[in-house]
Design a protein around this motif. Structure first.
Motif, PDB file in Angstrom:
ATOM      1  N   TRP B  35       0.854  -1.180   0.000  1.00  0.00           N
ATOM      2  CA  TRP B  35       0.000   0.000   0.000  1.00  0.00           C
ATOM      3  C   TRP B  35       0.896   1.237   0.000  1.00  0.00           C
ATOM      4  N   TYR B  36       0.538   2.175  -0.886  1.00  0.00           N
ATOM      5  CA  TYR B  36       1.204   3.464  -0.951  1.00  0.00           C
ATOM      6  C   TYR B  36       0.137   4.552  -0.828  1.00  0.00           C
ATOM      7  N   VAL B  37       0.571   5.751  -0.408  1.00  0.00           N
ATOM      8  CA  VAL B  37      -0.334   6.885  -0.294  1.00  0.00           C
ATOM      9  C   VAL B  37       0.227   8.057  -1.082  1.00  0.00           C
ATOM     10  N   GLN B  38      -0.686   8.782  -1.728  1.00  0.00           N
ATOM     11  CA  GLN B  38      -0.290   9.968  -2.486  1.00  0.00           C
ATOM     12  C   GLN B  38      -1.078  11.168  -1.984  1.00  0.00           C
ATOM     13  N   TYR B  39      -0.384  12.116  -1.380  1.00  0.00           N
ATOM     14  CA  TYR B  39      -1.020  13.364  -0.967  1.00  0.00           C
ATOM     15  C   TYR B  39      -1.056  14.304  -2.156  1.00  0.00           C
ATOM     16  N   PRO B  40      -1.977  15.262  -2.158  1.00  0.00           N
ATOM     17  CA  PRO B  40      -2.142  16.147  -3.314  1.00  0.00           C
ATOM     18  C   PRO B  40      -0.843  16.794  -3.743  1.00  0.00           C
ATOM     19  N   GLY B  41      -0.559  16.683  -5.008  1.00  0.00           N
ATOM     20  CA  GLY B  41       0.634  17.311  -5.565  1.00  0.00           C
ATOM     21  C   GLY B  41       1.936  16.628  -5.209  1.00  0.00           C
ATOM     22  N   GLN B  42       1.848  15.460  -4.588  1.00  0.00           N
ATOM     23  CA  GLN B  42       3.074  14.788  -4.157  1.00  0.00           C
ATOM     24  C   GLN B  42       3.232  13.426  -4.817  1.00  0.00           C
ATOM     25  N   SER B  43       4.346  12.808  -4.499  1.00  0.00           N
ATOM     26  CA  SER B  43       4.654  11.491  -5.037  1.00  0.00           C
ATOM     27  C   SER B  43       4.038  10.408  -4.149  1.00  0.00           C
ATOM     28  N   LEU B  44       4.496   9.206  -4.318  1.00  0.00           N
ATOM     29  CA  LEU B  44       3.996   8.066  -3.556  1.00  0.00           C
ATOM     30  C   LEU B  44       4.833   7.847  -2.305  1.00  0.00           C
ATOM     31  N   GLN B  45       4.147   7.616  -1.205  1.00  0.00           N
ATOM     32  CA  GLN B  45       4.833   7.265   0.037  1.00  0.00           C
ATOM     33  C   GLN B  45       4.462   5.836   0.419  1.00  0.00           C
ATOM     34  N   PHE B  46       5.444   5.084   0.804  1.00  0.00           N
ATOM     35  CA  PHE B  46       5.249   3.692   1.188  1.00  0.00           C
ATOM     36  C   PHE B  46       4.568   3.612   2.552  1.00  0.00           C
ATOM     37  N   LEU B  47       3.532   2.773   2.657  1.00  0.00           N
ATOM     38  CA  LEU B  47       2.843   2.565   3.927  1.00  0.00           C
ATOM     39  C   LEU B  47       3.191   1.228   4.559  1.00  0.00           C
ATOM     40  N   LEU B  48       3.029   0.161   3.780  1.00  0.00           N
ATOM     41  CA  LEU B  48       3.307  -1.168   4.313  1.00  0.00           C
ATOM     42  C   LEU B  48       3.378  -2.178   3.180  1.00  0.00           C
ATOM     43  N   LYS B  49       3.845  -3.381   3.549  1.00  0.00           N
ATOM     44  CA  LYS B  49       3.951  -4.436   2.544  1.00  0.00           C
ATOM     45  C   LYS B  49       3.730  -5.802   3.189  1.00  0.00           C
ATOM     46  N   TYR B  50       3.238  -6.718   2.381  1.00  0.00           N
ATOM     47  CA  TYR B  50       3.103  -8.103   2.779  1.00  0.00           C
ATOM     48  C   TYR B  50       4.038  -8.939   1.913  1.00  0.00           C
ATOM     49  N   ILE B  51       4.903  -9.708   2.592  1.00  0.00           N
ATOM     50  CA  ILE B  51       5.814 -10.579   1.869  1.00  0.00           C
ATOM     51  C   ILE B  51       5.417 -12.026   2.119  1.00  0.00           C
ATOM     52  N   TYR B  89      -5.022   6.540  -2.031  1.00  0.00           N
ATOM     53  CA  TYR B  89      -4.319   5.344  -1.608  1.00  0.00           C
ATOM     54  C   TYR B  89      -4.271   4.329  -2.744  1.00  0.00           C
ATOM     55  N   PHE B  90      -3.083   3.784  -2.936  1.00  0.00           N
ATOM     56  CA  PHE B  90      -2.870   2.833  -4.015  1.00  0.00           C
ATOM     57  C   PHE B  90      -2.416   1.488  -3.459  1.00  0.00           C
ATOM     58  N   CYS B  91      -3.083   0.458  -3.898  1.00  0.00           N
ATOM     59  CA  CYS B  91      -2.678  -0.917  -3.614  1.00  0.00           C
ATOM     60  C   CYS B  91      -1.818  -1.391  -4.785  1.00  0.00           C
ATOM     61  N   ALA B  92      -0.791  -2.167  -4.491  1.00  0.00           N
ATOM     62  CA  ALA B  92       0.104  -2.619  -5.552  1.00  0.00           C
ATOM     63  C   ALA B  92       0.496  -4.073  -5.349  1.00  0.00           C
ATOM     64  N   ASN B  99       9.590  -9.181 -10.501  1.00  0.00           N
ATOM     65  CA  ASN B  99       9.936  -7.904  -9.881  1.00  0.00           C
ATOM     66  C   ASN B  99       9.177  -6.716 -10.437  1.00  0.00           C
ATOM     67  N   ARG B 100       8.123  -6.946 -11.159  1.00  0.00           N
ATOM     68  CA  ARG B 100       7.343  -5.837 -11.701  1.00  0.00           C
ATOM     69  C   ARG B 100       6.191  -5.530 -10.755  1.00  0.00           C
ATOM     70  N   ILE B 101       6.049  -4.252 -10.428  1.00  0.00           N
ATOM     71  CA  ILE B 101       4.997  -3.829  -9.506  1.00  0.00           C
ATOM     72  C   ILE B 101       3.906  -3.102 -10.286  1.00  0.00           C
ATOM     73  N   PHE B 102       2.676  -3.554 -10.096  1.00  0.00           N
ATOM     74  CA  PHE B 102       1.540  -2.940 -10.772  1.00  0.00           C
ATOM     75  C   PHE B 102       0.597  -2.350  -9.735  1.00  0.00           C
ATOM     76  N   PHE B 103       0.044  -1.200 -10.072  1.00  0.00           N
ATOM     77  CA  PHE B 103      -0.815  -0.473  -9.154  1.00  0.00           C
ATOM     78  C   PHE B 103      -2.285  -0.589  -9.534  1.00  0.00           C
ATOM     79  N   GLY B 104      -3.131  -0.544  -8.502  1.00  0.00           N
ATOM     80  CA  GLY B 104      -4.552  -0.391  -8.744  1.00  0.00           C
ATOM     81  C   GLY B 104      -4.863   1.047  -9.136  1.00  0.00           C
TER      82      GLY B 104
END
Lengths: 116, 113
Positions: B35-51, B89-92, B99-104
């Motif tokens: 899961w990543y989060v994007q605030y207005p006008g900003q890039s993506l910030q990492f929230l968490l991951k499941y391995i 919020y983006f799920c990936a 190794n390719r990451i795709f976003f919702g």
């Protein structure tokens, strides 16, 4: 912590001209770099994945001829948008992967391309 | 093929409520999920991951996500929500062998004060 810098943050270019953007990993070794584009009101599309010691792999709808990428070392990558047109506008993100941080992909602030 | 579906384009709730953003995925093998989060006008910030391992993973900013293999979901949760959580919020999903990451498509969250 891991930092990824992108430059320039924003470019306005005339239709048909080209724009080059750079991506710098600071404090870690970027064993792979992924370039994404976010078109207006859309999600992030993977353009290509560049992995050290491997050929750069482009996704469908994206080509090396249009988006040439250079990844000369473990801290730097660049991508050029050649002959940019309206459909190329958007936010281009560089994501760099650091195995030391659990292989998480960290993103730069992006390079926004505006085509006029 | 690998894909991610975020069925809710917009979610609105009031501060103090519990939030849950839905994400489902399609992948033939065990995926890595993010899961990543994007605030207005900003890039993506990492929230968490499941391995692998525990179904519930905890991330930054008080968020957690639950991996459910049975229905191929990885929903993001937080309680209580705060107005500052308003963002997209983006799920990936990452394929373990490519190794390719795709976003919702993302979910726009609005938390009203």
């Amino acid at each position: 912590g891991a930092l990824v810098y992108q430059y320039p943050r924003r470019t306005i270019c005339k239709s048909g001209t080209s724009m080059r953007m750079e991506c710098q990993a600071v404090g870690f070794q970027a064993t792979s770099v992924a370039w994404y584009r976010q078109s207006p009101q859309k999600t992030f599309e993977l353009i290509a994945l560049s992995t050290v010691n491997s050929a750069i792999k482009y996704e469908q709808n994206f080509t090396q001829e249009k988006f040439p990428i250079s990844h000369p070392n473990l801290s730097f990558s660049s991508m050029t948008v050649l002959n940019a047109y309206l459909e190329d506008r958007g936010l281009y993100l560089c994501g760099a992967r650091d195995r030391g941080f659990g292989n998480t992909l960290y993103f730069g602030e992006g390079s926004r391309l505006i085509v006029v | 093929a690998q894909s991610v579906d975020q069925p809710d384009a917009h979610v609105t709730l009031y501060e103090g409520a519990s939030l849950e953003l839905r994400c489902s995925y399609s992948y033939s093998a065990a995926p890595y999920l993010f899961w990543y989060v994007q605030y207005p006008g900003q890039s993506l910030q990492f929230l968490l991951k499941y391995i692998t391992g525990d179904a519930v993973v905890k991330g930054t900013k008080g968020f957690e996500a639950e991996f459910r293999k049975s229905n191929s979901s990885f929903n993001l949760k937080k309680s209580p929500a705060h107005w500052s959580d308003s963002a997209k919020y983006f799920c990936a999903l990452e394929g373990r062998n490519n190794n390719r990451i795709f976003f919702g498509d993302g979910t726009q969250l609005v938390v009203k004060p």
